[in-house]
Scaffold this motif. Sequence first.
Motif, PDB file in Angstrom:
ATOM      1  N   ASP A  54       0.825  -1.199   0.000  1.00  0.00           N
ATOM      2  CA  ASP A  54       0.000   0.000   0.000  1.00  0.00           C
ATOM      3  C   ASP A  54       0.865   1.257   0.000  1.00  0.00           C
ATOM      4  O   ASP A  54       0.635   2.195  -0.783  1.00  0.00           O
ATOM      5  N   HIS A  63      -1.381   0.739  -7.945  1.00  0.00           N
ATOM      6  CA  HIS A  63      -1.729  -0.673  -8.140  1.00  0.00           C
ATOM      7  C   HIS A  63      -1.668  -1.039  -9.619  1.00  0.00           C
ATOM      8  O   HIS A  63      -1.304  -2.169  -9.979  1.00  0.00           O
ATOM      9  N   THR A 230      -8.636  -1.497  -2.747  1.00  0.00           N
ATOM     10  CA  THR A 230      -7.932  -2.680  -2.261  1.00  0.00           C
ATOM     11  C   THR A 230      -7.119  -3.270  -3.403  1.00  0.00           C
ATOM     12  O   THR A 230      -7.492  -3.149  -4.571  1.00  0.00           O
TER      13      THR A 230
END
Length: 416
Positions: A54, A63, A230
């Motif tokens: 992260d 990401h 996420t």
Amino acid sequence: MTDLKRAPLLHLAWKNIWRNRRRTLITLAAVALSVTLVQAFHNLSHGVYRQMIDNGVRAGSGHLAIYHRGYLQSRDERLLWSPKRLPADIAALPGVTAVLPRIYLAGLAQSSRESRGIVLTGVDPAAERAVNPFLKQRIAGEPFSRADSRKVIIGERLLRELKLKPGQKLVITVQRTDGELASELFRVGAVIRTGLREIDGSLVMAGRERVANLAGQPGTIHELAVILDTAERDRQVAPAVASLLEGRNELGLVPWDLAMPNLANAIKLDYASQKFIFLIILLIVAIGVVNTQLMSVMERQREFGVLLAIGSSPARLRRLVLFEGLLLGGFAGLVGSLLGALATLYLAEIGIDLRRFLPENLEFGGVVFDPVLRATWDFGYMLRIAVYVVVLSLLAGLYPAHRAGRIRPAEAMRKV
């Protein structure tokens, strides 16, 4: 003894494993503790890895990242491209938290007394401030608020080497895409300390528009970093982003592990070493179960001989011993999983605080992360470990069961 013909084998197996209570409790404790350790430390590693990823993707490539094809391999600063409406279109996709356009230029920073090589990073300040962990490490000054501002954010070590203070001026020189040198005057706005020596000694962050103009290519970028809510959402978001790139064959979509190979390889190497340790622990579990069951079979040879003499089959004896291993592994797996869940709960809520032992933040794979290590839940892995222990216990019972089935009644009944 004739109950063996009529009674359920599971019931008999449960009674048999408690004949030698002390040995059973020692074996159960060893197996359960092994399950607890494997589950708890995997969940702790899982949490630390997620935190590193992260932090890494927010300060680095995201990401998902979009580059001009060939840029990752060559880092050719001439491979600039215009994002057009891509940032807005990608930001509208479900699961996307932020879209960060960036431009990177190697350059030279000069003060009135010193000069140093730098990496000039052009960013959109409003978008970066909400996401980039580097900007949360501010130790002095105020960051810029406009993409065309002349203020810069500078690493603490670089500031010290240039012998500057917040508010003072510096000149940054870069090579434009046409090969000419271009220089511009900037002012130190904010100072950050990331904990990474290389970054603190070379980072200069400025407004994207100002940096693109300095490169001679207004409105262009090198990287479009996509931050997701996420990491697991990349499987859903990546195809949607790829569809937005149709018709722009010069661009390529890259996941974080390819854009940040140092971090990805460091995690893979660390996880591989952990898997080796976990394998050794599970092997010890198997040896313990084999030892317990083999001792139990050897102690009951006379009993088994009598049972065989009165009509019980060797196959039924083998199944009985296998059920004993199954129950031993199942009960130990259940207890170990409960303890593993309690340990994970503690590690998730309280964590392991290393700040007493480390004066600075931890660095791993080129990423700084919080020295308070916290676990995250990986229920799938916990279930797999419990199942592995049950299967191992069942397999560990094969040899003792084979020995039990080969007992000869006449020889066994002579044993006292």
